[in-house]
Scaffold this active site. Structure first.
Site, short mmCIF file in Angstrom:
data_model
loop_
_atom_site.label_atom_id
_atom_site.label_comp_id
_atom_site.label_asym_id
_atom_site.label_seq_id
_atom_site.Cartn_x
_atom_site.Cartn_y
_atom_site.Cartn_z
N SER A 268 68.83 -55.25 17.66
CA SER A 268 69.32 -55.95 18.83
C SER A 268 70.27 -55.10 19.68
O SER A 268 69.85 -54.13 20.31
CB SER A 268 69.97 -57.26 18.39
N ASP B 236 67.04 -42.93 26.78
CA ASP B 236 66.37 -42.87 28.08
C ASP B 236 67.11 -41.97 29.06
O ASP B 236 66.49 -41.29 29.88
CB ASP B 236 66.24 -44.27 28.67
N LYS C 150 64.25 -55.96 17.33
CA LYS C 150 64.58 -57.26 17.92
C LYS C 150 64.96 -57.05 19.38
O LYS C 150 66.07 -56.61 19.69
CB LYS C 150 65.73 -57.93 17.17
#
Length: 443
Positions: free
Chosen positions: A313, A324, A338
């Site tokens: 999460s 990224d 998740k």
């Protein structure tokens, strides 16, 4: 053997009206949030929504059958609350109807203090699954591991048990004992563990120096002030190092997640600009974007992030954003996967709904739901056993060797305060960090 008695009696108009009123009222409920949590949501009623009358008639009929024919008398409140629980639990593993104790436990866990074992759990194949034990808690000290299945809590089987019920059974007064029966993939027989409940005070951020110039920062869970605690932890590391760090390891292993805003705050510490994470759901209020503010607290020094299958999460939000933006190298094994956001809506009776309302996406548009974050460098946990080596003769050992009259090197001798046999991935991360610093200094 089973015995069935069928009675095809039509539900009374009063009960039919009750069922329709109940379901219609539930459709008006509006959630308020976890990344797990975020903000208030406004759910406008769609005037063109058609009530499912056939299903409501079935609901009313089932309700009446239970009231008339069940072996024991059942209170209306119990039946209706069970109906609500069924609606939520049938959606996904993370949506639930929170009764007062469960709602209080949820609020306490985001604030950092509660009573129990210190364990994040989910459901797999009908059993309670350990997502991760929280650092320095009875669960972690007892050796519970991610992916363990809890098949019994004391004498109660957990087959088809809800997460909320399991949490209720495992929490209790500090000092009281509890027995868990664990099924672990690497063991042929179930493992029985007795734990003593404790007052769980979670320090979500810890730091230490591994060696001169190289710091280590561990986040065990994302709480409301985790971003602020990370910033203070970096300042303490710089003070201990007597200057800026040369590199940092951010450890998110076995971090089960927590508050969405806290994850964004942590990423903001390491980014100078750009998108951190965005969410997408059906309603306008679930469309959120989190952007980084100017200022990288590490000023671009190399960063390695450790993850594993217990990183879930909010941990995946942090790892995904830094990956990224190419701000960090991600090392370890694939994370939990998740990728959903739960909204918590307090009700007017000390209860709440916890409901999945959105999916989150990394800056590049990746959804990690059921996929996880894939590390840039995969390193599985292992134990290192150093080999004994014979001492070889060197030039300095030869009689009559020529002495070196040059000045001693100014390079600092590096001695890591780290047991490689105990934490192989951390040792590999430190080796990688050293290489990144050397490479950066030469270019």
């Amino acid at each position: 053997m089973y015995c069935f008695a069928l009675n095809h009696k039509t539900p009374t108009p009063a009960l039919l009206k009750l069922g329709i009123t109940l379901l219609f009222s539930l459709s008006l409920i509006a959630p308020a949030a976890l990344a797990d949590t975020h903000s208030n949501l406004d759910y406008p009623l769609d005037p063109e929504y058609d009530l499912p009358l056939d299903e409501l008639r079935s609901f009313a009929e089932v309700y009446e059958r239970i009231k008339q024919a069940y072996v024991h008398d059942v209170e209306d409140r119990e039946l209706l609350e069970n109906a609500i629980k069924g609606m939520l639990s049938g959606l996904d593993p993370h949506s639930a109807y929170l009764e007062p104790e469960a709602f209080r436990d949820l609020r306490e866990s985001t604030q950092g203090e509660f009573g129990g074992l210190g364990i994040e759990i989910g459901i797999e194949e009908g059993y309670i699954k350990v997502i991760s034990p929280i650092d320095d808690t009875p669960a972690s000290r007892a050796g519970l591991l991610p992916h363990d299945l809890i098949i019994r809590i004391n004498d109660t089987p957990t087959r088809d048990m809800s997460v909320d019920k399991a949490m209720e059974l495992m929490r209790g007064e500090p000092g009281s004992s509890i027995k868990l029966t664990i099924q672990r993939e690497t063991l042929n027989q179930p493992l029985k563990v007795e734990l003593e409940r404790g007052l769980i005070r979670i320090t979500s951020v810890k730091e230490k120096m591994l060696e001169p110039g190289f710091g280590y920062l561990r986040i065990s869970q994302f709480q409301n002030r985790s971003g602020e605690e990370v910033q203070k932890g970096l300042e303490r590391l710089a003070k201990e190092n007597e200057g800026p760090l040369e590199g940092l390891i951010l450890d998110l292993r076995n971090n089960p997640g927590g508050v969405l805003q806290a994850a964004a705050d942590v990423v903001d510490v390491f980014l100078d600009s750009g998108l951190i994470v965005y969410t997408h759901g059906r309603l306008p209020d679930t469309q959120m974007r989190f952007e980084a503010n100017p200022g990288d607290s590490l000023d671009g020094v190399p960063l390695v992030v450790l993850i594993n299958g217990g990183s879930a999460s909010a941990s995946e939000i942090v790892a995904g954003a830094l990956q990224d933006h190419q701000r960090a190298l991600i090392m370890g094994t694939a994370s939990f996967g998740k990728g959903s956001v739960q909204t918590v809506l307090p009700l007017n009776n000390d209860r709440a709904l916890k409901m999945t309302t959105a999916l989150y996406y990394t800056p590049s548009g990746r959804s990690i739901q059921a996929e996880g974050i894939q590390p840039d460098i995969e390193v599985v946990n292992a134990r290192i056993t150093p080999l004994e080596t014979q001492r070889t003769t060197k030039e300095a050992d030869l009689d009559g060797h020529i002495n070196n009259d040059s000045k001693p090197s100014n390079n600092k001798k590096i001695t890591a305060r780290l047991d490689t046999a105990e934490d192989y991935p951390l040792n590999e991360a430190l080796n990688l960090l050293r290489g990144l610093v050397i490479f950066k200094s030469r270019h």
